[in-house]
Motif scaffolding. Structure first.
Motif, PDB file in Angstrom:
ATOM      1  N   GLU A 241       0.807  -1.209   0.000  1.00  0.00           N
ATOM      2  CA  GLU A 241       0.000   0.000   0.000  1.00  0.00           C
ATOM      3  C   GLU A 241       0.847   1.269   0.000  1.00  0.00           C
ATOM      4  N   ILE A 242       2.177   1.137   0.047  1.00  0.00           N
ATOM      5  CA  ILE A 242       3.051   2.302   0.111  1.00  0.00           C
ATOM      6  C   ILE A 242       3.470   2.709  -1.295  1.00  0.00           C
ATOM      7  N   LYS A 243       3.199   3.938  -1.642  1.00  0.00           N
ATOM      8  CA  LYS A 243       3.566   4.474  -2.947  1.00  0.00           C
ATOM      9  C   LYS A 243       4.996   5.012  -2.937  1.00  0.00           C
ATOM     10  N   ALA A 244       5.347   5.749  -1.888  1.00  0.00           N
ATOM     11  CA  ALA A 244       6.669   6.361  -1.826  1.00  0.00           C
ATOM     12  C   ALA A 244       6.995   6.707  -0.385  1.00  0.00           C
ATOM     13  N   VAL A 245       8.285   6.917  -0.131  1.00  0.00           N
ATOM     14  CA  VAL A 245       8.769   7.393   1.159  1.00  0.00           C
ATOM     15  C   VAL A 245       9.619   8.632   0.906  1.00  0.00           C
ATOM     16  N   GLU A 246       9.279   9.725   1.572  1.00  0.00           N
ATOM     17  CA  GLU A 246       9.987  10.987   1.399  1.00  0.00           C
ATOM     18  C   GLU A 246      10.843  11.260   2.631  1.00  0.00           C
ATOM     19  N   VAL A 247      12.121  11.585   2.393  1.00  0.00           N
ATOM     20  CA  VAL A 247      13.053  11.886   3.466  1.00  0.00           C
ATOM     21  C   VAL A 247      13.443  13.359   3.372  1.00  0.00           C
ATOM     22  N   ILE A 248      13.119  14.142   4.395  1.00  0.00           N
ATOM     23  CA  ILE A 248      13.414  15.573   4.421  1.00  0.00           C
ATOM     24  C   ILE A 248      14.370  15.820   5.576  1.00  0.00           C
ATOM     25  N   THR A 249      15.609  16.153   5.277  1.00  0.00           N
ATOM     26  CA  THR A 249      16.627  16.313   6.315  1.00  0.00           C
ATOM     27  C   THR A 249      16.683  17.718   6.885  1.00  0.00           C
ATOM     28  N   SER A 250      16.097  18.700   6.198  1.00  0.00           N
ATOM     29  CA  SER A 250      16.109  20.072   6.700  1.00  0.00           C
ATOM     30  C   SER A 250      14.716  20.684   6.548  1.00  0.00           C
ATOM     31  N   PRO A 251      13.799  20.371   7.472  1.00  0.00           N
ATOM     32  CA  PRO A 251      12.427  20.879   7.370  1.00  0.00           C
ATOM     33  C   PRO A 251      12.376  22.400   7.515  1.00  0.00           C
ATOM     34  N   SER A 252      11.427  23.019   6.837  1.00  0.00           N
ATOM     35  CA  SER A 252      11.264  24.466   6.902  1.00  0.00           C
ATOM     36  C   SER A 252      10.406  24.837   8.108  1.00  0.00           C
ATOM     37  N   ALA A 253      10.107  26.144   8.246  1.00  0.00           N
ATOM     38  CA  ALA A 253       9.403  26.646   9.423  1.00  0.00           C
ATOM     39  C   ALA A 253       7.981  26.131   9.529  1.00  0.00           C
ATOM     40  N   ARG A 254       7.372  25.694   8.444  1.00  0.00           N
ATOM     41  CA  ARG A 254       5.991  25.225   8.515  1.00  0.00           C
ATOM     42  C   ARG A 254       5.878  23.906   9.269  1.00  0.00           C
ATOM     43  N   PHE A 255       6.974  23.176   9.399  1.00  0.00           N
ATOM     44  CA  PHE A 255       6.968  21.927  10.148  1.00  0.00           C
ATOM     45  C   PHE A 255       7.049  22.222  11.640  1.00  0.00           C
ATOM     46  N   ASP A 256       6.454  21.359  12.449  1.00  0.00           N
ATOM     47  CA  ASP A 256       6.648  21.468  13.884  1.00  0.00           C
ATOM     48  C   ASP A 256       8.135  21.423  14.186  1.00  0.00           C
ATOM     49  N   ALA A 257       8.533  22.025  15.296  1.00  0.00           N
ATOM     50  CA  ALA A 257       9.959  22.150  15.610  1.00  0.00           C
ATOM     51  C   ALA A 257      10.580  20.832  16.038  1.00  0.00           C
ATOM     52  N   GLU A 258       9.783  19.788  16.164  1.00  0.00           N
ATOM     53  CA  GLU A 258      10.280  18.529  16.695  1.00  0.00           C
ATOM     54  C   GLU A 258      10.961  17.679  15.630  1.00  0.00           C
ATOM     55  N   ARG A 844      -4.745  18.935   2.364  1.00  0.00           N
ATOM     56  CA  ARG A 844      -3.953  19.346   3.506  1.00  0.00           C
ATOM     57  C   ARG A 844      -4.204  18.371   4.652  1.00  0.00           C
ATOM     58  N   SER A 845      -3.213  18.239   5.507  1.00  0.00           N
ATOM     59  CA  SER A 845      -3.405  17.377   6.658  1.00  0.00           C
ATOM     60  C   SER A 845      -2.485  17.811   7.781  1.00  0.00           C
ATOM     61  N   ILE A 846      -2.850  17.392   8.999  1.00  0.00           N
ATOM     62  CA  ILE A 846      -2.121  17.819  10.193  1.00  0.00           C
ATOM     63  C   ILE A 846      -0.932  16.912  10.429  1.00  0.00           C
ATOM     64  N   ASN A 847       0.161  17.498  10.941  1.00  0.00           N
ATOM     65  CA  ASN A 847       1.363  16.743  11.250  1.00  0.00           C
ATOM     66  C   ASN A 847       1.849  17.124  12.641  1.00  0.00           C
ATOM     67  N   ASN A 848       1.619  16.278  13.634  1.00  0.00           N
ATOM     68  CA  ASN A 848       2.173  16.488  14.970  1.00  0.00           C
ATOM     69  C   ASN A 848       3.408  15.621  15.103  1.00  0.00           C
ATOM     70  N   ASP A 849       4.586  16.253  15.097  1.00  0.00           N
ATOM     71  CA  ASP A 849       5.818  15.465  14.996  1.00  0.00           C
ATOM     72  C   ASP A 849       6.837  15.912  16.028  1.00  0.00           C
ATOM     73  N   ASP A 850       6.384  16.169  17.253  1.00  0.00           N
ATOM     74  CA  ASP A 850       7.255  16.874  18.171  1.00  0.00           C
ATOM     75  C   ASP A 850       7.628  16.104  19.423  1.00  0.00           C
ATOM     76  N   LEU A 851       7.612  14.752  19.389  1.00  0.00           N
ATOM     77  CA  LEU A 851       7.932  13.995  20.586  1.00  0.00           C
ATOM     78  C   LEU A 851       9.095  13.055  20.365  1.00  0.00           C
ATOM     79  N   LYS A 852      10.021  13.037  21.336  1.00  0.00           N
ATOM     80  CA  LYS A 852      11.140  12.090  21.291  1.00  0.00           C
ATOM     81  C   LYS A 852      10.614  10.725  21.682  1.00  0.00           C
ATOM     82  N   ASP A 853      10.714   9.779  20.738  1.00  0.00           N
ATOM     83  CA  ASP A 853      10.197   8.435  20.984  1.00  0.00           C
ATOM     84  C   ASP A 853      11.313   7.439  21.177  1.00  0.00           C
TER      85      ASP A 853
END
Length: 874
Positions: A241-258, A844-853
């Motif tokens: 069911e996976i079409k692609a995987v995107e790896v972003i090493t330097s997220p911009s300000a629109r991303f949560d700071a986590e 558009r969709s929400i991205n909560n990505d700010d917790l050390k797991d």
């Protein structure tokens, strides 16, 4: 462990009394790191210097082939499409280029003759054009080239040659999982092992460039399915069911700071076509089986999806051996030797329902409900522990441990997007509710000396709950007609509630009733409420034709309230974090590109590190979370260069990462040589390294790609007390290679191999391992399905992982063995017929990505959101 021993240990140790502070150190004070950083920069700039020197020699601008990639239906540019030029009669590319954000590409470096131009991009069919070059005195302008969705005429399309597996863009690397059949019948863990810059251990824990603090998103949003464990969540997502995987090493300000090291976004397959269809995928093997159904329907302005996937894991056998030597306070030396056979069984499920509706030309609404289950049961048989004091055997115990980890989760989202007549202008309002319920327990059965009768049973029960409610608004608008200047801003609020109820029970003999241990350190309730409010501003502009800059600023304010039901208190102050980011790129000739980036990130501790429940399934190794942990702060620097040489894509990236206030374990020695572990913000982590990736396409039938990740890790907890002071450093290397060959009559063979070297940790090392797979795949009539046969790790009986911990008071060596040889059969089939319609508006969709797991953590840049993962349980 009997009750008196556990209580005596707790009386001597309070996990909340460690009061250690870290001293801030200069950025480049480590001489070894300096030299390595200079070395990486030297090689990167040397490559650039050679390229620039070659270009300087040219006194006359060469002829160019110019074109613009456009979407067939919407007419919008297809940014960053790849254009490759093939000499007629040859299967080797002679030149190529990557389009800019407006879909425009320029190809140079060719001679006169007849060529075939191939234009490709993720989600579109390959476009082929014949180009006649009669003179090198002037440019050849092909104008607009229409690209159609790859779902068009699904039944009529015959795939010929190789499909691109890796795509490089300005801000990310994309792994096109749908073109890799070696993962058929597997899950997202298998897919991520093939992605450049990522490393996945045997437990499914993901790291990027050596850091496990990453953001993992599914279709640009978090999921409560992943609330307990990223590793377990990945096992729920079928690879098919996976079409692609995107790896972003330097997220911009629109991303949560986590997310210390970057973002991973898993893009699943979707239906944008009119009509109805049902996809079936199934598989069976020695270690697991799966069955999935995914249906979709689209009529006019409304579309629906409904599906489910189930996966069972069985016959997962292994063993472990552990030896630990501890120096006691009285000068004596304790030694423990342990061994056990292990078995694990898993059941995973993921079910979804989604609807989208186009209100009118400029208004679009989407909604989705996702439900997940994750049940896992582990056994340790013949769990033998021998304790020595000064090399004299003091006792021997035999146990059996049963661990149950069950959870269910639900996500409900509702999103609204409004576009305008002005192209690129957009407003979105997003909401998300997530909840995860988890039951985590273990029963430790201690046998009499005859190894048959039961002496006692110790049970720990830890039900927990995570809830999140998120509201987010984003706005983006171009400042000019050409779209060379874009401004983005938005706001977001996340309300989190985490709850943990933990209890210990003791029973005498095999039939005695379990009695709760009345001690607040063993039985208590813990609640943790967190509120994160954020705002951001980002500005993108292009200048001097080939330069692009994207500065951004984000501010997040966090309030926390932590409380125990009885006796204990946890005081955690509120704090604000200012997070700058900066991305820059320059396009060179022949599609070459150089890019640089800086960003600051934070990593908040999740419930895995906060949970005060004592984990004592192994009585010689106890651990407990710390509710008073603070977030980590990380600065990332990156410099990259990509080039295209006669059918070969090369990408080089150098990076430096500096983390302060790093959450690190503190290990102390208790009575009888017991090792107790908790966590503190005492660490500093640094890493400097490089990533290399290549992609070669030969004869349009055989492709080979691979890469290597190399970095030097430096860890220091900054403490002066010799009992706790620790530092470690060393090289870490990993690599992967993938080969694909197309055979006649719709057969295909694929081979994959991955190797991960030894990992450097603060107080020791974690052993490396290698894995490989071979797959044969046959497409069925009219491309409606496929039948595959695969083998994994078929030349070895088991994996062997050796780990080591070395401190002034502790020496521990452990060996884990996992039987991972597997043979599998996979089947997929599609029912239904669909036709092409206009592609829906961007969702558009929400991205909560700010917790050390500690197990992973990603988002897509062209979706307006932040990043993040829900509260994680231990």
């Amino acid at each position: 462990m009997h009750r008196a021993g556990l209580l005596h240990f707790l009386a001597r140790n309070n996990a909340f009394n460690f009061g250690v502070s870290i001293k801030q150190m200069p950025l480049f004070e480590n001489e070894t790191m300096k030299k390595l950083l200079y070395l990486v920069l030297f090689f990167t700039f040397s490559s650039l210097g050679i390229t620039q020197a070659q270009q300087t020699v040219e006194k006359k601008e060469p002829a160019r082939i110019i074109g613009v990639a456009k979407d067939l239906k919407t007419g919008e540019p297809v940014g960053y499409a790849t254009a490759a030029l093939y000499k007629t009669g040859s299967d080797v590319s002679t030149a190529g280029a990557v389009a800019d954000g407006n879909g425009t590409f320029f190809i140079t470096g060719f001679s006169t003759g007849t060529y075939e131009l191939q234009l490709t991009f993720l989600g579109y069919e390959t476009v082929k054009r014949t180009v006649n070059v009669n003179s090198l005195e002037s440019d050849i302008n092909l104008g607009e080239i229409a690209m159609s969705d790859e779902g068009v005429a699904l039944e009529e399309v015959t795939v010929q040659g190789q499909r691109e597996l890796i795509e490089e863009r300005v801000d990310r690397t994309i792994y096109k999982a749908e073109n890799d059949r070696t993962t058929a019948g597997g899950d997202a863990t298998d897919v991520l092992r093939r992605v450049p810059m990522l490393s996945v251990d045997l437990d499914g824990n993901v790291s990027m460039r050596g850091s496990a603090n990453i953001l993992v998103l599914i279709d640009n949003r978090p999921s409560a399915i992943a609330a307990s464990s990223i590793a377990d969540a990945l096992r729920q997502i079928p690879a098919d069911e996976i079409k692609a995987v995107e790896v972003i090493t330097s997220p911009s300000a629109r991303f949560d700071a986590e997310g210390t090291s970057g973002v991973i976004n898993i893009v699943t397959k979707k239906n944008n076509l009119q009509g109805m269809t049902l996809n079936i995928n199934s598989g069976a093997g020695l270690r697991g089986s799966n069955l999935g159904l995914q249906g979709s329907a689209r009529k006019g302005k409304m579309g629906f999806t409904l599906g489910g996937f189930g996966r069972a894991g069985y016959n997962i056998l292994g063993s472990f051996e552990n030896q630990q030597i501890t120096n006691n306070a009285d000068g004596s030396v304790s030694r423990s030797v342990q061994s056990a056979d292990t078995e694990r069984r898993d059941i995973f499920g993921r079910y979804n329902f989604g609807v989208d509706y186009e209100i009118d030309q400029y208004n679009f609404i989407t909604g989705a409900v996702n439900f997940g289950i994750r049940n896992s049961e582990n056994w340790q048989y013949d769990f033998l522990t021998q304790n020595f004091l000064n090399d004299v055997l003091r006792g021997s115990q035999n146990r059996e441990t049963n661990t149950i980890d069950n959870s269910n989760s639900v996500d409900v989202s509702l999103n609204y997007t409004k576009t305008f007549e002005k192209r690129g202008k957009e407003l979105s309002f997003l909401t998300l509710y997530s909840r995860n319920n988890r039951e985590n327990s273990f029963t430790n059965t201690l046998f009499e000396e005859d190894l048959e009768d039961i002496f006692s049973r110790l049970r720990n029960v830890n039900p927990s709950r995570n809830e999140e409610f998120t509201v987010q608004i984003d706005y983006v608008t171009p400042l000019d007609e050409k779209g060379t200047q874009i401004i983005e801003y938005g706001a977001k609020n996340i309300l989190r509630k985490a709850y943990s109820d933990f209890s210990y029970f003791l029973a005498e003999g095999a039939t005695g009733e379990f009695v709760e241990l009345e001690d607040p350190r063993l039985s208590n309730e813990f609640s943790y409420d967190q509120n994160v409010t954020a705002g951001y501003l980002s500005y993108t502009f292009q200048f001097l034709k080939n330069y692009t800059l994207k500065p951004g600023l984000r501010y997040e304010y966090t309030t926390i309230n932590a409380d125990f039901k009885t006796e204990f208190e946890a005081e955690i102050p509120s704090y604000g974090t200012l997070v700058p980011s900066f991305n820059a790129s320059r396009k060179l000739k022949n599609g070459n590109m150089i890019k640089a980036a800086y960003n600051r990130r934070i990593q908040r501790p999740s419930l895995r590190f906060l949970n005060p429940n004592i984990e004592a399934s192994n009585p010689q190794q106890l651990s407990q979370g710390n509710p008073e942990l603070e977030p980590e702060l990380t600065d990332n620097y990156e410099l990259g260069y990509s080039t295209f040489i006669k059918g070969t894509t090369l990408n080089f990236t150098g990076f430096y990462r500096n983390t302060t206030g790093s959450i690190q374990p503190i290990r102390t020695v208790q009575n009888d040589g017991i090792i107790f572990t908790t966590y503190e913000n005492i660490g500093r982590e640094q890493a400097v390294g490089t990533n290399l990736f290549f992609n070669v396409n030969i004869n349009n039938k055989f492709s080979l790609n691979g890469g290597m990740d190399l970095y030097y890790a430096m860890l220091d907890n900054g403490l002066t007390d010799p009992q706790f002071a620790a530092k470690n450093e060393g090289f870490v290397v990993s690599g992967r290679v993938f080969g694909n060959y197309t055979l006649p009559k719709d057969w295909q063979v694929q081979l994959f191999s991955f190797a991960r070297g030894r990992q450097v940790q603060l107080q020791g090392t974690s052993g490396g391992f290698a894995a490989y797979g071979l797959n044969f795949n046959k497409q069925l009539k009219e491309k409606r399905g496929s039948l595959g046969f695969g083998a994994e790790n078929f030349l070895m009986r088991e994996f062997v992982i050796r780990n080591e911990i070395n401190t002034p008071t502790i020496i521990q060596n452990s060996t884990n063995r996992i039987q991972n040889m597997n043979f599998k059969v996979n089947f997929t089939y599609r029912i239904g017929k669909m036709s092409m319609d206009q592609r829906p508006k961007r969702r558009r969709s929400i991205n909560n990505d700010d917790l050390k797991d500690g197990e992973g953590g990603g988002q897509i840049e062209n979706q307006q959101g932040g990043g993040g993962a829900p509260m994680r349980n231990r």
